[in-house]
Design a protein around this motif. Sequence first.
Motif, PDB file in Angstrom:
ATOM      1  N   ALA A  47      -4.528   1.056   6.124  1.00  0.00           N
ATOM      2  CA  ALA A  47      -5.400   1.269   7.293  1.00  0.00           C
ATOM      3  C   ALA A  47      -6.724   0.543   7.067  1.00  0.00           C
ATOM      4  O   ALA A  47      -7.271  -0.091   7.984  1.00  0.00           O
ATOM      5  CB  ALA A  47      -5.622   2.766   7.503  1.00  0.00           C
ATOM      6  N   GLU A  48      -7.220   0.597   5.860  1.00  0.00           N
ATOM      7  CA  GLU A  48      -8.491  -0.071   5.550  1.00  0.00           C
ATOM      8  C   GLU A  48      -8.336  -1.602   5.582  1.00  0.00           C
ATOM      9  O   GLU A  48      -9.200  -2.315   6.101  1.00  0.00           O
ATOM     10  CB  GLU A  48      -8.997   0.405   4.172  1.00  0.00           C
ATOM     11  N   PHE A  49      -7.220  -2.094   5.045  1.00  0.00           N
ATOM     12  CA  PHE A  49      -6.970  -3.545   5.091  1.00  0.00           C
ATOM     13  C   PHE A  49      -6.884  -4.015   6.550  1.00  0.00           C
ATOM     14  O   PHE A  49      -7.430  -5.063   6.908  1.00  0.00           O
ATOM     15  CB  PHE A  49      -5.657  -3.887   4.380  1.00  0.00           C
ATOM     16  N   ALA A  50      -6.169  -3.231   7.390  1.00  0.00           N
ATOM     17  CA  ALA A  50      -5.998  -3.618   8.800  1.00  0.00           C
ATOM     18  C   ALA A  50      -7.352  -3.658   9.499  1.00  0.00           C
ATOM     19  O   ALA A  50      -7.661  -4.584  10.253  1.00  0.00           O
ATOM     20  CB  ALA A  50      -5.052  -2.638   9.501  1.00  0.00           C
ATOM     21  N   GLU A 279      -1.219  -7.742  -1.735  1.00  0.00           N
ATOM     22  CA  GLU A 279      -0.193  -8.803  -1.753  1.00  0.00           C
ATOM     23  C   GLU A 279       0.869  -8.522  -0.678  1.00  0.00           C
ATOM     24  O   GLU A 279       1.318  -9.436   0.018  1.00  0.00           O
ATOM     25  CB  GLU A 279       0.424  -8.884  -3.156  1.00  0.00           C
ATOM     26  N   SER A 280       1.269  -7.250  -0.527  1.00  0.00           N
ATOM     27  CA  SER A 280       2.231  -6.900   0.544  1.00  0.00           C
ATOM     28  C   SER A 280       1.625  -7.231   1.912  1.00  0.00           C
ATOM     29  O   SER A 280       2.294  -7.784   2.791  1.00  0.00           O
ATOM     30  CB  SER A 280       2.562  -5.403   0.514  1.00  0.00           C
ATOM     31  N   PHE A 281       0.352  -6.863   2.073  1.00  0.00           N
ATOM     32  CA  PHE A 281      -0.348  -7.120   3.338  1.00  0.00           C
ATOM     33  C   PHE A 281      -0.341  -8.622   3.641  1.00  0.00           C
ATOM     34  O   PHE A 281      -0.109  -9.045   4.775  1.00  0.00           O
ATOM     35  CB  PHE A 281      -1.782  -6.586   3.243  1.00  0.00           C
ATOM     36  N   PHE A 282      -0.567  -9.419   2.605  1.00  0.00           N
ATOM     37  CA  PHE A 282      -0.573 -10.883   2.758  1.00  0.00           C
ATOM     38  C   PHE A 282       0.824 -11.386   3.162  1.00  0.00           C
ATOM     39  O   PHE A 282       0.960 -12.252   4.033  1.00  0.00           O
ATOM     40  CB  PHE A 282      -1.022 -11.532   1.452  1.00  0.00           C
ATOM     41  N   VAL A 283       1.854 -10.827   2.514  1.00  0.00           N
ATOM     42  CA  VAL A 283       3.237 -11.217   2.836  1.00  0.00           C
ATOM     43  C   VAL A 283       3.533 -10.919   4.301  1.00  0.00           C
ATOM     44  O   VAL A 283       4.142 -11.725   5.013  1.00  0.00           O
ATOM     45  CB  VAL A 283       4.228 -10.457   1.914  1.00  0.00           C
ATOM     46  N   TRP A 284       3.075  -9.760   4.775  1.00  0.00           N
ATOM     47  CA  TRP A 284       3.379  -9.344   6.148  1.00  0.00           C
ATOM     48  C   TRP A 284       2.505 -10.057   7.187  1.00  0.00           C
ATOM     49  O   TRP A 284       2.969 -10.437   8.248  1.00  0.00           O
ATOM     50  CB  TRP A 284       3.124  -7.838   6.310  1.00  0.00           C
ATOM     51  N   PRO A 289      -6.873  -9.339   2.280  1.00  0.00           N
ATOM     52  CA  PRO A 289      -8.164  -8.630   2.359  1.00  0.00           C
ATOM     53  C   PRO A 289      -9.113  -9.174   1.294  1.00  0.00           C
ATOM     54  O   PRO A 289      -8.707  -9.450   0.165  1.00  0.00           O
ATOM     55  CB  PRO A 289      -7.787  -7.172   2.071  1.00  0.00           C
ATOM     56  N   GLN A 290     -10.380  -9.314   1.665  1.00  0.00           N
ATOM     57  CA  GLN A 290     -11.353  -9.928   0.755  1.00  0.00           C
ATOM     58  C   GLN A 290     -11.557  -9.098  -0.511  1.00  0.00           C
ATOM     59  O   GLN A 290     -11.384  -7.879  -0.504  1.00  0.00           O
ATOM     60  CB  GLN A 290     -12.689 -10.071   1.467  1.00  0.00           C
ATOM     61  N   ALA A 291     -11.984  -9.792  -1.579  1.00  0.00           N
ATOM     62  CA  ALA A 291     -12.169  -9.131  -2.877  1.00  0.00           C
ATOM     63  C   ALA A 291     -13.108  -7.933  -2.756  1.00  0.00           C
ATOM     64  O   ALA A 291     -12.875  -6.889  -3.383  1.00  0.00           O
ATOM     65  CB  ALA A 291     -12.705 -10.133  -3.899  1.00  0.00           C
ATOM     66  N   ALA A 292     -14.163  -8.072  -1.942  1.00  0.00           N
ATOM     67  CA  ALA A 292     -15.135  -6.976  -1.811  1.00  0.00           C
ATOM     68  C   ALA A 292     -14.481  -5.745  -1.179  1.00  0.00           C
ATOM     69  O   ALA A 292     -14.784  -4.612  -1.549  1.00  0.00           O
ATOM     70  CB  ALA A 292     -16.328  -7.430  -0.978  1.00  0.00           C
ATOM     71  N   VAL A 293     -13.571  -5.979  -0.226  1.00  0.00           N
ATOM     72  CA  VAL A 293     -12.860  -4.867   0.433  1.00  0.00           C
ATOM     73  C   VAL A 293     -11.964  -4.171  -0.584  1.00  0.00           C
ATOM     74  O   VAL A 293     -11.914  -2.935  -0.668  1.00  0.00           O
ATOM     75  CB  VAL A 293     -12.013  -5.408   1.614  1.00  0.00           C
ATOM     76  N   ARG A 294     -11.261  -4.984  -1.382  1.00  0.00           N
ATOM     77  CA  ARG A 294     -10.338  -4.411  -2.380  1.00  0.00           C
ATOM     78  C   ARG A 294     -11.124  -3.641  -3.437  1.00  0.00           C
ATOM     79  O   ARG A 294     -10.746  -2.531  -3.826  1.00  0.00           O
ATOM     80  CB  ARG A 294      -9.504  -5.529  -3.018  1.00  0.00           C
TER      81      ARG A 294
END
Length: 304
Positions: A47-50, A279-284, A289-294
């Motif tokens: 949810a945060e990545f989205a 990585e899953s988010f990137f695949v989909w 998501p930016q490094a700061a978000v992670r």
Amino acid sequence: MPNARQRNAGDKASSVVLSSVLCPPSSDHYAVFGNPVAHSKSPRIHAEFARACGENLCYEARLAPLDGFAAAARQFILEGGEYAKGANVTVPFKEDAFRLAEECTPRARAAGAVNTLIFQEGRILGDNTDGAGFTRDLTENLDFSAAGKRVLLLGAGGAARGVVESLLALSPVALVIANRSAEKAKSLAAAFAGRGLAPCGMGFAALAEEPAFDLVINATSASLAGDALPLPAGIFSARSLAYDLMYGREETPFLVQARKGGAKRLSDGLGMLVEQAAESFFVWRGKRPQAAVRAALIRQLRAA
Ligand code: ATR
């Protein structure tokens, strides 16, 4: 030829939706399947990545019966129709997901397990982002270079298998796989021979003959039961990084053991959890998501 959705339209529905996400009709649907799964942090992470990436999707947790993963995944696809885009798969279904996928990426084949499913044009594709998530946490978040270093991997089950290929890609000078059952360690090592550096498999007792390691990774499930491993003291030194793939509120038994053994750098698997999700988010979604978000997410989850 019927596609995966049509072919399985008769499967009995059996999974339980745990998170209270109401998916708007026009948003893409994702889920994490596990048993248990109520503790999963994946819905919050995605949810945060989205939000951070401006992606319109909803992501829920689904409890699948122990003998019903495939039916639960197919039910999800049927329910979502064209909006069902993918899923994460956690314990104990990663091997089931590997069998369910009609096609797998090379890294999923190497791991023999799938943690990321992609539903595309009626087909079910399988990937595994655990190794990539581990590498990113190790090299970027912890700033650790394993090149030329001595690496010890504890465990020879699914979690260990999932990181061997990524570890070899980091060019260590030695990779030892040690396990309670020495035979399993030897057979896991043998499965990855012939890819440059050959890993060496052994039981825990044989580690007494080994010099200290620069990186010691716990991929056993011993921490789940609160068990310490029967490890010789000499495997750690002051420059060792001890990394537990597990995480929890308290320091894990393995990290306590490593600290007492003299390791100065300790890490649990929370960073890997967030990085494999990224990585899953990137695949989909084709967006990372930016490094700061992670990094902020890792901090928040640690404090929660
Ligand atoms: P996972 O998918 O989490 O890796 P698994 O495939 O069942 O689960 O593997 C569990 C791993 O943890 C194995 O390496 C297991 O050792 P054995 O192969 O000898 O069974 C290890 N393990 C589990 N409990 C342990 C304990 N109390 N002490 C040492 N090793 C343990």
